[in-house]
Design a protein around this motif. Structure first.
Motif, PDB file in Angstrom:
ATOM      1  N   LEU A 125      46.444  55.073  37.348  1.00 59.91           N
ATOM      2  CA  LEU A 125      46.027  54.339  38.581  1.00 59.91           C
ATOM      3  C   LEU A 125      45.597  52.723  38.555  1.00 59.91           C
ATOM      4  CD1 LEU A 125      44.332  57.225  40.619  1.00 59.91           C
ATOM      5  CD2 LEU A 125      46.881  56.349  40.837  1.00 59.91           C
ATOM      6  N   ALA A 126      44.887  52.665  37.241  1.00 56.72           N
ATOM      7  CA  ALA A 126      44.660  51.157  37.027  1.00 56.72           C
ATOM      8  C   ALA A 126      45.785  50.114  36.754  1.00 56.72           C
ATOM      9  CB  ALA A 126      43.949  51.145  35.670  1.00 56.72           C
ATOM     10  N   THR A 127      47.017  50.829  36.474  1.00 57.27           N
ATOM     11  CA  THR A 127      47.972  50.187  36.137  1.00 57.27           C
ATOM     12  C   THR A 127      49.049  49.665  37.511  1.00 57.27           C
ATOM     13  OG1 THR A 127      49.710  51.975  35.824  1.00 57.27           O
ATOM     14  CG2 THR A 127      48.465  51.190  33.819  1.00 57.27           C
ATOM     15  N   ARG A 128      48.684  50.154  38.574  1.00 63.69           N
ATOM     16  CA  ARG A 128      49.174  49.664  39.802  1.00 63.69           C
ATOM     17  C   ARG A 128      48.991  48.197  40.287  1.00 63.69           C
ATOM     18  NH1 ARG A 128      50.479  54.582  42.905  1.00 63.69           N
ATOM     19  NH2 ARG A 128      50.814  56.434  41.385  1.00 63.69           N
ATOM     20  N   ALA A 129      50.038  47.835  40.810  1.00 61.79           N
ATOM     21  CA  ALA A 129      49.855  46.267  41.232  1.00 61.79           C
ATOM     22  C   ALA A 129      48.786  45.957  41.712  1.00 61.79           C
ATOM     23  CB  ALA A 129      51.364  45.976  41.944  1.00 61.79           C
ATOM     24  N   GLY A 130      48.510  46.657  43.081  1.00 62.92           N
ATOM     25  CA  GLY A 130      47.365  46.389  43.800  1.00 62.92           C
ATOM     26  C   GLY A 130      45.886  46.484  42.870  1.00 62.92           C
ATOM     27  N   MET A 131      45.797  47.186  42.039  1.00 64.01           N
ATOM     28  CA  MET A 131      44.709  47.203  41.307  1.00 64.01           C
ATOM     29  C   MET A 131      44.659  45.934  40.079  1.00 64.01           C
ATOM     30  SD  MET A 131      42.996  49.860  42.269  1.00 64.01           S
ATOM     31  CE  MET A 131      41.980  50.268  40.989  1.00 64.01           C
ATOM     32  N   LEU A 132      45.794  45.909  39.570  1.00 64.13           N
ATOM     33  CA  LEU A 132      45.779  44.800  38.704  1.00 64.13           C
ATOM     34  C   LEU A 132      45.384  43.370  39.310  1.00 64.13           C
ATOM     35  CD1 LEU A 132      49.144  45.715  36.782  1.00 64.13           C
ATOM     36  CD2 LEU A 132      46.971  45.883  35.929  1.00 64.13           C
ATOM     37  N   VAL A 133      45.836  43.124  40.724  1.00 63.03           N
ATOM     38  CA  VAL A 133      45.369  41.733  41.075  1.00 63.03           C
ATOM     39  C   VAL A 133      44.141  41.611  41.733  1.00 63.03           C
ATOM     40  CG1 VAL A 133      48.068  41.380  41.490  1.00 63.03           C
ATOM     41  CG2 VAL A 133      46.595  42.262  43.436  1.00 63.03           C
ATOM     42  N   MET A 134      43.442  42.815  41.759  1.00 63.78           N
ATOM     43  CA  MET A 134      41.915  42.978  42.259  1.00 63.78           C
ATOM     44  C   MET A 134      40.927  42.011  41.507  1.00 63.78           C
ATOM     45  SD  MET A 134      40.746  46.522  43.431  1.00 63.78           S
ATOM     46  CE  MET A 134      41.030  47.489  44.884  1.00 63.78           C
ATOM     47  N   ALA A 135      39.986  41.644  42.004  1.00 63.87           N
ATOM     48  CA  ALA A 135      38.827  41.035  41.305  1.00 63.87           C
ATOM     49  C   ALA A 135      38.236  42.235  40.461  1.00 63.87           C
ATOM     50  CB  ALA A 135      37.753  40.313  42.447  1.00 63.87           C
ATOM     51  N   ALA A 136      37.910  41.686  39.365  1.00 67.72           N
ATOM     52  CA  ALA A 136      37.296  42.608  38.472  1.00 67.72           C
ATOM     53  C   ALA A 136      36.089  43.628  38.927  1.00 67.72           C
ATOM     54  CB  ALA A 136      36.704  42.066  37.179  1.00 67.72           C
ATOM     55  N   GLU A 137      35.312  43.019  39.781  1.00 67.05           N
ATOM     56  CA  GLU A 137      34.191  43.750  40.244  1.00 67.05           C
ATOM     57  C   GLU A 137      34.659  44.787  41.155  1.00 67.05           C
ATOM     58  OE1 GLU A 137      29.904  43.057  42.534  1.00 67.05           O
ATOM     59  OE2 GLU A 137      30.955  41.571  41.670  1.00 67.05           O
ATOM     60  N   GLU A 138      35.605  44.600  42.000  1.00 66.71           N
ATOM     61  CA  GLU A 138      35.945  45.453  43.003  1.00 66.71           C
ATOM     62  C   GLU A 138      37.079  46.640  42.263  1.00 66.71           C
ATOM     63  OE1 GLU A 138      38.897  45.563  47.026  1.00 66.71           O
ATOM     64  OE2 GLU A 138      38.669  43.510  45.870  1.00 66.71           O
ATOM     65  N   ARG A 139      37.805  46.354  41.279  1.00 72.99           N
ATOM     66  CA  ARG A 139      38.482  47.072  40.621  1.00 72.99           C
ATOM     67  C   ARG A 139      37.550  48.058  39.985  1.00 72.99           C
ATOM     68  NH1 ARG A 139      41.470  43.876  38.047  1.00 72.99           N
ATOM     69  NH2 ARG A 139      40.148  43.664  36.340  1.00 72.99           N
ATOM     70  N   ASP A 140      36.617  47.713  39.386  1.00 76.13           N
ATOM     71  CA  ASP A 140      35.596  48.598  38.549  1.00 76.13           C
ATOM     72  C   ASP A 140      34.943  49.506  39.538  1.00 76.13           C
ATOM     73  OD1 ASP A 140      35.982  47.213  36.314  1.00 76.13           O
ATOM     74  OD2 ASP A 140      34.315  46.341  36.153  1.00 76.13           O
ATOM     75  N   ALA A 141      34.499  48.958  40.710  1.00 81.28           N
ATOM     76  CA  ALA A 141      34.263  49.817  41.660  1.00 81.28           C
ATOM     77  C   ALA A 141      35.116  50.976  42.182  1.00 81.28           C
ATOM     78  CB  ALA A 141      33.674  49.197  42.801  1.00 81.28           C
ATOM     79  N   THR A 142      36.426  50.535  42.419  1.00 81.00           N
ATOM     80  CA  THR A 142      37.430  51.641  42.941  1.00 81.00           C
ATOM     81  C   THR A 142      37.601  52.638  41.789  1.00 81.00           C
ATOM     82  OG1 THR A 142      38.180  49.660  44.199  1.00 81.00           O
ATOM     83  CG2 THR A 142      39.875  51.679  43.675  1.00 81.00           C
ATOM     84  N   LEU A 143      37.766  52.369  40.505  1.00 80.95           N
ATOM     85  CA  LEU A 143      38.239  53.144  39.335  1.00 80.95           C
ATOM     86  C   LEU A 143      36.859  54.091  39.230  1.00 80.95           C
ATOM     87  CD1 LEU A 143      39.936  50.542  36.914  1.00 80.95           C
ATOM     88  CD2 LEU A 143      40.805  52.404  38.317  1.00 80.95           C
ATOM     89  N   GLY A 144      35.535  53.466  39.372  1.00 81.69           N
ATOM     90  CA  GLY A 144      34.454  54.360  39.147  1.00 81.69           C
ATOM     91  C   GLY A 144      34.498  55.415  40.449  1.00 81.69           C
ATOM     92  N   ARG A 145      34.773  54.987  41.872  1.00 80.84           N
ATOM     93  CA  ARG A 145      34.867  55.969  42.728  1.00 80.84           C
ATOM     94  C   ARG A 145      35.757  56.981  42.448  1.00 80.84           C
ATOM     95  NH1 ARG A 145      35.910  52.454  46.272  1.00 80.84           N
ATOM     96  NH2 ARG A 145      38.156  52.734  46.688  1.00 80.84           N
TER      97      ARG A 145
END
Length: 258
Positions: free
Chosen positions: A208-228
């Motif tokens: 899921l981390a390779t999805r485009a929406g995830m790749l363009v996220m700010a690092a803090e938001e991406r880490d929070a999403t992946l943690g969830r």
């Protein structure tokens, strides 16, 4: 999505090319066969081929496959994995092949990035008479309750509008039509084929981390999403202990060049 945002999303994959090659799924064999069923010959172009996930399936299907990919890092992964496949730099808007040189153009999880006002005529140019254009997408089978909940928890950046079956049908129904509204292909057909991918919680998070929406996220938001997402997978009996099969479908949009 505006043009600038679409360009930013579509050009985001190169930075994650190695992870994309490792974690993205292949395509259901029945879906590939259906996509090619009406092609008038064996010459197939994988357009927007990425790291070669669909290219490998086409080679297994026994067709004469060429691949075109605009991102240098993705193209390098494809060439490394499939050194015997003709793989060229290029894009849907500028295909480096002669007129009428292929019998089918297939795109795996890529057609939604094409500028069909330009790509439509280019695809038609390289297709032989009666040739086929088909887009294939791997989507989550959200008819399975825990998968539906995963999609909700993940959010639209990880599970977007083409990533579940019902929304995929709506989003892709006219994707082959250029923005000028002039259809250059026959009426579209859509079909869905059962598929699955062996995953662990960690490898699904990595996917899921390779999805485009995830790749363009700010690092803090991406880490929070992946943690969830990771916390959700740890809480479910289907995904908490070892390997499991992620229920998926390979969905296909197929049209024929007039």
């Amino acid at each position: 999505m505006g043009h600038d945002d679409q360009l930013r999303h579509s050009s985001s994959f190169g930075a994650a090319a190695t992870a994309y090659a490792e974690h993205r799924p292949d395509y259901a064999r029945d879906a590939v066969r259906w996509a090619l069923a009406h092609a008038p010959g064996p010459r197939v172009l994988d357009l927007g081929a990425g790291t070669g996930k669909l290219t490998a399936g086409l080679r297994t299907a026994g067709v004469d496959v060429s691949a075109v990919e605009p991102d240098p890092a993705m193209l390098a992964e494809l060439r490394r994995a499939l050194p015997d496949v003709r793989a060229l730099p290029g894009s849907a808007e500028a295909i480096p092949l002669p007129d009428a040189s292929v019998d089918a153009v297939l795109a795996g999880n890529a057609m939604h990035w094409f500028d069909m006002a330009v790509a439509g005529p280019e695809i038609a140019r390289v297709l032989a008479p009666g040739g086929t254009l088909a887009g294939l997408w791997n989507v989550l089978d959200d008819r399975v309750p825990w998968v539906a909940e995963l999609a909700r928890v993940s959010g639209s950046a990880a599970v977007g509008p083409r990533d579940t079956p019902a929304s995929w049908r709506v989003e892709t129904a006219r994707m082959h039509v250029p923005t000028d509204g002039v259809a250059r292909f026959d009426s579209p057909e859509q079909a869905e084929f059962p598929h699955g991918q062996r995953r662990t919680a960690d490898s699904l998070v990595a996917t899921l981390a390779t999805r485009a929406g995830m790749l363009v996220m700010a690092a803090e938001e991406r880490d929070a999403t992946l943690g969830r997402i990771r916390a959700f997978l740890a809480s479910r009996p289907e995904t908490a202990a070892g390997e499991f099969t992620l229920p998926m479908l390979t969905c296909v949009l197929r049209v024929r060049w007039r």
